[in-house]
Design a protein around this motif. Structure first.
Motif, PDB file in Angstrom:
ATOM      1  N   ARG A  87     -63.363 -23.496  30.153  1.00 40.52           N
ATOM      2  CA  ARG A  87     -64.038 -25.061  29.741  1.00 40.52           C
ATOM      3  C   ARG A  87     -65.304 -25.184  29.767  1.00 40.52           C
ATOM      4  O   ARG A  87     -65.898 -23.693  30.601  1.00 40.52           O
ATOM      5  CB  ARG A  87     -63.360 -25.472  30.253  1.00 40.52           C
ATOM      6  N   VAL A 146     -52.150 -25.221  16.318  1.00 35.07           N
ATOM      7  CA  VAL A 146     -52.778 -26.727  17.655  1.00 35.07           C
ATOM      8  C   VAL A 146     -53.722 -24.762  18.335  1.00 35.07           C
ATOM      9  O   VAL A 146     -53.310 -24.232  18.081  1.00 35.07           O
ATOM     10  CB  VAL A 146     -52.345 -27.325  18.391  1.00 35.07           C
ATOM     11  N   THR A 150     -58.590 -26.223  21.881  1.00 34.48           N
ATOM     12  CA  THR A 150     -57.850 -27.623  21.853  1.00 34.48           C
ATOM     13  C   THR A 150     -57.167 -28.024  23.259  1.00 34.48           C
ATOM     14  O   THR A 150     -57.798 -28.682  24.396  1.00 34.48           O
ATOM     15  CB  THR A 150     -57.120 -27.896  20.996  1.00 34.48           C
ATOM     16  N   ALA A 153     -60.228 -26.938  25.708  1.00 33.64           N
ATOM     17  CA  ALA A 153     -61.137 -28.151  26.420  1.00 33.64           C
ATOM     18  C   ALA A 153     -60.699 -29.274  26.935  1.00 33.64           C
ATOM     19  O   ALA A 153     -61.300 -30.264  27.594  1.00 33.64           O
ATOM     20  CB  ALA A 153     -61.106 -28.767  24.732  1.00 33.64           C
ATOM     21  N   ARG A 154     -58.403 -29.776  26.752  1.00 33.91           N
ATOM     22  CA  ARG A 154     -58.153 -31.050  27.506  1.00 33.91           C
ATOM     23  C   ARG A 154     -58.152 -30.479  29.136  1.00 33.91           C
ATOM     24  O   ARG A 154     -57.660 -31.454  30.082  1.00 33.91           O
ATOM     25  CB  ARG A 154     -56.744 -30.928  26.593  1.00 33.91           C
ATOM     26  N   VAL A 170     -65.153 -25.167  18.587  1.00 29.38           N
ATOM     27  CA  VAL A 170     -64.281 -26.338  19.446  1.00 29.38           C
ATOM     28  C   VAL A 170     -65.241 -26.519  20.571  1.00 29.38           C
ATOM     29  O   VAL A 170     -66.030 -25.881  21.014  1.00 29.38           O
ATOM     30  CB  VAL A 170     -63.487 -25.360  19.586  1.00 29.38           C
ATOM     31  N   GLU A 171     -64.940 -28.461  20.456  1.00 23.55           N
ATOM     32  CA  GLU A 171     -66.222 -28.419  21.533  1.00 23.55           C
ATOM     33  C   GLU A 171     -65.219 -28.417  22.479  1.00 23.55           C
ATOM     34  O   GLU A 171     -64.043 -29.174  22.819  1.00 23.55           O
ATOM     35  CB  GLU A 171     -66.473 -29.755  21.485  1.00 23.55           C
TER      36      GLU A 171
END
Length: 228
Positions: A87, A146, A150, A153-154, A170-171
C-alpha cells in the motif's frame, strides 16, 4: 464491420491502447473484452464466438488442441513478469533476492495473488519454500477480474504479487519492483483467431499488427515485453 476479442486482465491496458491505435490507422473498430483468464477460457470452450483470443500461451495451447482457435493464426504478443507491491506509504520490505522475498512473505499480515498464471506459480513457490501451510490463513486470492493492486490499495492485502502489467497505473500502491531473477517467472501471452470468427480477414490483420515492431513501445509502456 467490427473486430471482437476476449483477453485476460493482464493484457487489458495494452490491448485497449493498441486497439485504439489500430482503429485510428486502419479505420477498423476493435471491441476487446477483458475478464479473468479462467472465465475467458471457459466462455470460449462453451462455444462463444470471438474474432480474436489473447490469453497465456498454455491456454492458447489448450484451445488450439480442442479446435476452438485457429492454430495456424497464433502470434506471440507479449510477456510479463511478476511484480511485488504494498500500500502507498507503507514500509518497503527488501525483495533483493530470494531469501529477502521469503522473509517478506513470512512477515506480512496478508499476502495477495491472483487466480491467473502468477498465482499458480506463487502457490508452487510457497510450497517449495516449505511455508505454504504456515501462511495459508493469510493468503488472499483476488477474485477473477479483480486486480491484486486494488486489494492492496483498500488495505485488504499487505503484500501483493501480480504481473507488472496489472500493477501499473493502480492508485494507492507502491510497486517495490520485480521478483528477483532467481525466482522470476515470465508469462507469454499469445493471440489467435477464434474458430468461429465472424471477421477472419480483419482478425488476421489485427493479429499481424499486434505482432509488429510498431507495437513494441506500447507494450513496454504497459509493463510488458515484446515477444520476438
Amino acid at each position: 464491420m467490427r473486430i471482437t476479442g476476449i483477453s485476460s486482465m493482464a493484457t487489458r491496458n495494452v490491448l485497449d491502447a493498441l486497439a485504439s491505435t489500430f482503429e485510428a490507422q486502419y479505420g477498423q473498430h476493435v471491441e476487446m473484452e477483458s475478464v479473468g483468464g479462467v472465465a475467458a477460457l471457459r466462455r470460449i470452450e462453451d462455444g462463444e464466438a470471438f474474432d480474436i483470443v489473447v490469453l497465456a500461451s498454455d491456454a492458447i495451447d489448450r484451445l488450439a488442441a480442442s479446435g476452438h482457435v485457429d492454430a495456424a493464426s497464433r502470434v506471440g504478443i507479449a510477456r510479463s513478469g511478476v511484480a511485488v507491491a504494498v500500500r502507498a506509504g507503507a514500509p518497503h520490505p527488501s525483495i533483493d533476492d530470494e531469501s529477502a522475498v521469503r522473509e517478506a512473505v513470512l512477515a506480512a499480515r496478508s499476502i495477495g495473488y491472483s487466480t491467473g498464471p502468477s498465482g499458480v506459480y506463487l502457490t508452487r513457490l510457497f510450497e517449495r519454500w516449505g511455508i505454504a501451510e504456515r501462511i495459508a490463513s493469510r493468503i488472499v486470492q483476488a477474485p477473477p477480474g479483480v486486480a491484486v493492486g486494488t486489494l492492496i490499495a483498500r488495505g485488504e492485502v499487505e503484500l501483493g504479487f501480480q504481473q507488472l502489467s496489472e500493477m501499473i497505473g493502480v492508485e494507492g500502491i507502491d510497486v517495490l519492483g520485480m521478483l528477483p531473477p532467481e525466482i522470476q517467472t515470465l508469462t507469454v501471452f499469445e493471440g489467435a483467431m477464434g474458430a468461429k470468427a465472424n471477421a477472419p480477414q480483419l482478425a488476421r490483420a489485427f493479429l499481424a499488427f499486434l505482432d509488429s515492431s510498431a507495437t513494441d513501445g506500447a507494450k513496454i509502456e504497459h509493463g510488458m515485453e515484446p515477444v520476438r
